[in-house]
Design a protein around this motif. Sequence first.
Motif, mmCIF file in Angstrom:
data_model
loop_
_atom_site.group_PDB
_atom_site.id
_atom_site.type_symbol
_atom_site.label_atom_id
_atom_site.label_comp_id
_atom_site.label_asym_id
_atom_site.label_seq_id
_atom_site.Cartn_x
_atom_site.Cartn_y
_atom_site.Cartn_z
ATOM 1 N N ASP A 1 11.949 58.539 22.731
ATOM 2 C CA ASP A 1 10.649 57.702 22.827
ATOM 3 C C ASP A 1 10.424 57.732 24.248
ATOM 4 O O ASP A 1 9.228 57.051 24.813
ATOM 5 N N GLY B 1 1.374 61.403 24.977
ATOM 6 C CA GLY B 1 2.302 60.961 24.060
ATOM 7 C C GLY B 1 2.945 59.727 24.280
ATOM 8 O O GLY B 1 3.118 59.071 25.440
ATOM 9 N N THR B 2 3.341 59.328 23.123
ATOM 10 C CA THR B 2 3.960 57.773 23.028
ATOM 11 C C THR B 2 5.484 57.548 22.307
ATOM 12 O O THR B 2 6.162 56.654 22.332
ATOM 13 N N ASN C 1 4.411 63.227 19.725
ATOM 14 C CA ASN C 1 3.694 62.877 18.593
ATOM 15 C C ASN C 1 3.237 63.702 17.692
ATOM 16 O O ASN C 1 1.996 64.085 17.113
ATOM 17 N N LYS D 1 -0.309 70.208 13.215
ATOM 18 C CA LYS D 1 0.679 69.753 13.835
ATOM 19 C C LYS D 1 1.681 70.532 14.155
ATOM 20 O O LYS D 1 1.783 71.661 13.655
#
Length: 338
Positions: free
Chosen positions: A66, A99-100, A122, A150
């Motif tokens: 992350d 993105g996170t 993500n 996705k």
Amino acid sequence: MLKQYLFGLLVIFLVGSCAKKSATPPKVKGQDTVAVVKKQMYQADPTVFYHGGTYYLYGTNDVNADIGFLVYTSKDMKNWTIPPGTKNGYALINGDSYGTAGFWAPQVFYANNKFYMAYTANENIAIAQSDSPVGPFVQTVKQALPATAKQIDPFVFFDTDGKAYLYHVRLQNGNRIYVAELNEDYTGIKANTLTECITAVTNSQPWEKTAGASVTEGPTVIKRNGLYYLFYSANDFRSVDYAVGYAVSSSPLGPWVKYTGNPIISKANLKYNGPGHGDLFTDANGNFNYVLHVHNSATVVIPRKTAIVSGKFTANGAGADKFEIDPATFKQLTYTDK
């Protein structure tokens, strides 16, 4: 007698002095330098980008996916370091672009006098840019490529006519490899070119589904003698049978014919569990190498270890050439901190 006595004392002193000197030789410059400690590299889904005499390696950070993407550099593919000028070793860091969470499977390419990084976050694909291969890779507008599903595992391929193609994985009915032509500014695809390339099958390629999951992923593509070679991984990455095969086409959009000798990289020839999801690249001498990850141990998957193995193409009669690796060249990668 006194002279003889004093002379004896002098001899004893000189002998003792010489003995002390021989027991403590003079220091050599740099002798006190701390020994260099090499650390195991833990980068899954690795990729190598060669530019200006330097190899740059990026991958999925199994310890914390992350945060972003670390970068390692080397001049010889043997001695790797984390270069200065990065954000604590990161070429792309959470907050600078889309993105996170779930920063996976980066790929770096050079175009329009800029360095670009295509990556997953993500469970979407984004493309950031930088003035340097060590970053920082950023986006002015923090957004993913538009998509109806996705998608992960991007690989951007430039054909000899200048067109750019995005090979990637769509998460629909399992993990399936697709391709589409990118638009000129790399902010999206030309939707009418979206085409499915590879999916797992059991009749002709039973190795692809030994774990039960329908997974094909980690595409990387090269062009050779007018033909396109798509290298991919199959099976769940947690399976010991995770492995690599390739398919061939006369067009970047397919259709693709899988090599009947697949898998070309597996636990059978490398003797390590779960080898796969890497990148085929040529070194400074024009030799082919495949950078990949393997399981942490015989019983533990994560964090996955980074490794490189050499390979070559050989003539296979009419049609496509045959690609084989040399297991004797397999080596796990280590690095040092500067």
